[in-house]
Structure formats: C-alpha cells, structure tokens
Design an enzyme around this catalytic site. Structure first.
Site, mmCIF file in Angstrom:
data_model
loop_
_atom_site.group_PDB
_atom_site.id
_atom_site.type_symbol
_atom_site.label_atom_id
_atom_site.label_comp_id
_atom_site.label_asym_id
_atom_site.label_seq_id
_atom_site.Cartn_x
_atom_site.Cartn_y
_atom_site.Cartn_z
ATOM 1 N N GLY A 132 28.494 84.503 -21.898
ATOM 2 C CA GLY A 132 29.332 83.975 -22.517
ATOM 3 C C GLY A 132 28.761 82.909 -23.886
ATOM 4 O O GLY A 132 28.083 83.500 -24.657
ATOM 5 N N TRP A 133 29.197 81.527 -24.024
ATOM 6 C CA TRP A 133 29.156 81.084 -25.066
ATOM 7 C C TRP A 133 27.620 80.335 -25.351
ATOM 8 O O TRP A 133 26.882 79.946 -24.539
ATOM 9 C CB TRP A 133 29.975 79.761 -25.177
ATOM 10 C CG TRP A 133 30.736 79.353 -26.218
ATOM 11 C CD1 TRP A 133 30.555 78.043 -27.124
ATOM 12 C CD2 TRP A 133 31.577 80.087 -27.056
ATOM 13 N NE1 TRP A 133 31.434 78.219 -28.079
ATOM 14 C CE2 TRP A 133 31.962 79.162 -28.169
ATOM 15 C CE3 TRP A 133 32.115 81.236 -26.889
ATOM 16 C CZ2 TRP A 133 32.710 79.754 -29.123
ATOM 17 C CZ3 TRP A 133 32.967 81.871 -27.841
ATOM 18 C CH2 TRP A 133 33.347 81.075 -29.128
ATOM 19 N N GLN A 147 37.444 87.994 -30.619
ATOM 20 C CA GLN A 147 38.575 87.996 -29.709
ATOM 21 C C GLN A 147 38.221 88.933 -28.414
ATOM 22 O O GLN A 147 37.309 89.657 -28.405
ATOM 23 C CB GLN A 147 39.302 89.244 -30.654
ATOM 24 C CG GLN A 147 39.990 88.718 -31.828
ATOM 25 C CD GLN A 147 40.997 89.550 -32.583
ATOM 26 O OE1 GLN A 147 41.924 89.600 -32.165
ATOM 27 N NE2 GLN A 147 40.218 90.365 -33.378
ATOM 28 N N HIS A 196 29.631 90.192 -32.574
ATOM 29 C CA HIS A 196 29.983 88.855 -32.214
ATOM 30 C C HIS A 196 31.430 88.726 -32.827
ATOM 31 O O HIS A 196 32.036 88.054 -33.632
ATOM 32 C CB HIS A 196 29.353 87.984 -33.340
ATOM 33 C CG HIS A 196 27.859 87.964 -32.696
ATOM 34 N ND1 HIS A 196 26.966 86.698 -32.840
ATOM 35 C CD2 HIS A 196 26.865 88.754 -32.056
ATOM 36 C CE1 HIS A 196 25.938 86.875 -32.340
ATOM 37 N NE2 HIS A 196 25.581 87.874 -31.905
ATOM 38 N N PRO A 207 24.315 81.425 -25.543
ATOM 39 C CA PRO A 207 23.319 81.305 -24.528
ATOM 40 C C PRO A 207 21.966 80.807 -24.893
ATOM 41 O O PRO A 207 21.359 80.185 -23.936
ATOM 42 C CB PRO A 207 23.006 82.985 -24.690
ATOM 43 C CG PRO A 207 24.283 83.553 -25.243
ATOM 44 C CD PRO A 207 24.764 82.620 -26.115
ATOM 45 N N ASP A 210 33.304 95.689 -19.835
ATOM 46 C CA ASP A 210 34.145 95.887 -18.868
ATOM 47 C C ASP A 210 35.313 94.767 -18.687
ATOM 48 O O ASP A 210 35.282 93.999 -19.917
ATOM 49 C CB ASP A 210 33.555 95.986 -17.516
ATOM 50 C CG ASP A 210 32.954 94.880 -16.967
ATOM 51 O OD1 ASP A 210 33.073 93.866 -17.725
ATOM 52 O OD2 ASP A 210 31.979 95.053 -16.310
ATOM 53 N N HIS A 256 25.609 91.420 -27.790
ATOM 54 C CA HIS A 256 25.629 90.025 -27.250
ATOM 55 C C HIS A 256 24.352 89.142 -27.514
ATOM 56 O O HIS A 256 23.370 89.576 -27.191
ATOM 57 C CB HIS A 256 25.881 90.246 -25.730
ATOM 58 C CG HIS A 256 26.031 88.584 -24.947
ATOM 59 N ND1 HIS A 256 26.867 87.707 -25.427
ATOM 60 C CD2 HIS A 256 25.266 88.055 -23.963
ATOM 61 C CE1 HIS A 256 26.582 86.564 -24.744
ATOM 62 N NE2 HIS A 256 25.671 86.929 -23.850
ATOM 63 N N ASP A 307 30.795 89.493 -21.040
ATOM 64 C CA ASP A 307 29.562 89.684 -21.332
ATOM 65 C C ASP A 307 28.990 90.309 -19.856
ATOM 66 O O ASP A 307 27.824 89.887 -19.404
ATOM 67 C CB ASP A 307 28.637 88.529 -21.614
ATOM 68 C CG ASP A 307 29.135 87.985 -22.874
ATOM 69 O OD1 ASP A 307 29.742 88.654 -23.863
ATOM 70 O OD2 ASP A 307 29.145 86.675 -23.032
#
Ligand code: 0FX
Length: 273
Positions: free
Chosen positions: A126-127, A101, A98, A129, A148, A117, A152
């Site tokens: 993303g934001w 950056q 978490h 979940p 990558d 994640h 996520d």
C-alpha cells in the site's frame, strides 16, 4: 460478458486468462503518475532494446500532469474505470509504474497487468512503504509482481531488498527504493514483455497501509508519551524533502510543521549514506 474477436485463452501461472492474441511487437500500456520513473522507464526501453510498442498514460485525476502534458500525444490522461474494456482489447500487457488508479477486477482477469511497487511485498503493502518501514522495522525494497484483485498482492516476479539506516529519512530511503525499482526493471522488463518469467506467491499476507494511516501519523499529539527513539523514528519517517507532513497544533489551532535533519558524523568522509 465481453466479446473478443480472435481471443485466445492462455493458462499462465495457474490462472486462466483471456488475452488478445499476442501481436508482434506486443502492445504495452504503461500507466504512470510518477514523472521521474516515466522518464527513466523510457530510457530503459531504449537501452535494453525492449521490442514492444509502448503507450504511456497518466491518471485523468492528475491535475499537475493534465496541465503540463496538455496536448502531448505520447503522454495522455486515461480513465481506467471507463476505458478498461478497450484497454483489454488493444493491449497485450498493462504496466502500472506508480499509477494512481486501482485497476478494475475484470480488467486484471482479462489482460496481464504488472505492478512496479516501491515496497518489499508482503511487508507494508500500500501507501508509502518506506515511511512505515522506518517506524515498524519491517523490511523495505522494491517488488515487481502480477496484479490480482488485492492491493500489492499478486504473484511476485522479482524483488530487491534495500537497507534502512538509523540516519534515513523517508526521502533517503525512498531514493534507495527507486534505484532498486530501476535495477529490477533493467533486469526483467524484456522478459516481462515477452511473458517469459516465473512467479512465486508470498509466504504470508503481510500488512497493508492506507493513505489515512499516513495522515494519522502526520498528526502529532504533544501529550503522547513514549520512547525518544520511537518519536525520532516517527519524525524521520515523515521527513521527505519539501513535503509538509508531521505537524502539531499551536494554541491558536494553527498547524506547526515539523521535520528533522540527521547527519552521520562521517557523512563527508567517504561513507555517503
Ligand atoms: O508514486 P509514489 O512514489 O507511490 C505511491 C504509493 O506509495 C505506491 O504504493 C503506489 N503504488 C503509487 C501509485 O503511489 O508516490 P508519490 O510520488 O506521490 O510520493 C513519493 C513519496 O513522497 C512518498 O513515498 C512519500 C513522499 N510524500 C508524498 C506526498 C504526496 C510525502 O512525504 N508527503 C506527501 O504529501
């Protein structure tokens, strides 16, 4: 092109990556802006006897942490955008626990980067979940994956799905996800540090939610029409402890914040949700 003294190229999971030669014990950078997870992670390192030298850093933009941990040598701010080439030289592995950056693309190509994640990739990447899973009914859980260049998105090392109940708020679902993340870490951290694991690619791209999507959900339009179930889902998805999320505007333009309380009737009779 960066110069690396004594670098080797390893073929790993079908991507070619230059890394510093693995030092013994490996040097691991943990980027985290989550206090609870940082503390639990250090406990897991100790209880699982993970053989590595861990360095813990938080985002240079994290104001509460800057204040709280000022001068603390074992938990320092880091600007990854500025320091990524040094990170690649000095560490064998980067773990984003978490961390707020985004890691620069050249960095994720040069050093193995792993993300912990709070979602079940590829659903609701993303934001926040769990907020979106409560609303769109897509599966929820925790995922550990290689990073990558997309959010996520990388090859999955391990996942654990968690249920979402009709009485969940964002907070109760989130707490379940955090437990799943910790289970996965207990199970896999040693192998991740040693690089002894296999990965699989998600079968589909899934969907991504941004911070702006969350902010949009928070603005309630009192003229909106829909089903009561959908409104209830939206309100419980935006109910998270003390946070002021959902709001409508009164006739003076003031924000009136809204949250809901849900209690199953057997709450105190052995079925603790
Ligand atoms: O650290 P984290 O749990 O996770 C978030 C993202 O969801 C995640 O995808 C990303 N990898 C990570 C770096 O950042 O976020 P948090 O500690 O800021 O918030 C935890 C929960 O609290 C969140 O899931 C929902 C809730 N929350 C948080 C804020 C700041 C709210 O409901 N309202 C808020 O304003």
């Amino acid at each position: 092109m960066l110069e690396f003294a004594n670098t080797i190229t390893v073929k790993q999971h079908s991507t070619s990556r230059m890394i510093s030669p693995t030092t013994k014990p490996p040097r691991v950078l943990v980027l985290t802006d989550n206090r609870v997870l940082w503390e639990k992670f250090t406990q897991i390192v100790a209880s699982e006897k993970v053989d590595a030298k861990f360095t813990y850093c938080f985002s240079y933009l994290n104001k509460p942490f800057l204040k709280e941990f000022a001068g603390k040598l074992d938990f320092q701010p880091m600007n990854v955008k500025e320091e990524w080439s040094r990170i690649c030289r000095e560490f064998n592995l980067v773990i984003s626990l978490h961390g707020k950056q985004i890691l620069p693309p050249p960095m994720v190509r040069l050093v193995r980067c792993i993300n912990i994640h709070p979602g079940l990739n590829p659903y609701n990447r993303g934001w926040y979940p769990q907020v979106f899973s409560i609303i769109n009914k897509l599966p929820l859980g925790a995922t550990i994956h290689e990073i990558d260049e997309r959010l996520d998105h990388g090859p999955i090392i391990d996942q654990e799905e968690v249920p979402v109940f009709p009485w969940d708020t964002s907070l109760s679902a989130y707490n379940r996800v955090i437990e799943a993340e910790l289970n996965l870490l207990r199970k896999t951290l040693g192998a991740i540090v040693r690089g002894e694991y296999s990965t699989r690619r998600p079968e589909q791209e899934g969907n991504v939610n941004r911070q702006a999507d969350f902010r949009g959900l928070c603005r309630l339009n009192v003229s909106e029409t829909g089903t009561f179930g959908a409104f209830l889902d939206r309100l419980r998805a935006l109910t998270h402890g003390e946070y002021h999320n959902a709001y409508f505007l009164d006739d003076r333009g003031r924000k009136i914040f809204v949250k809901v309380v849900l209690e199953p009737e057997d709450h105190n009779h052995g079925h603790n949700p």
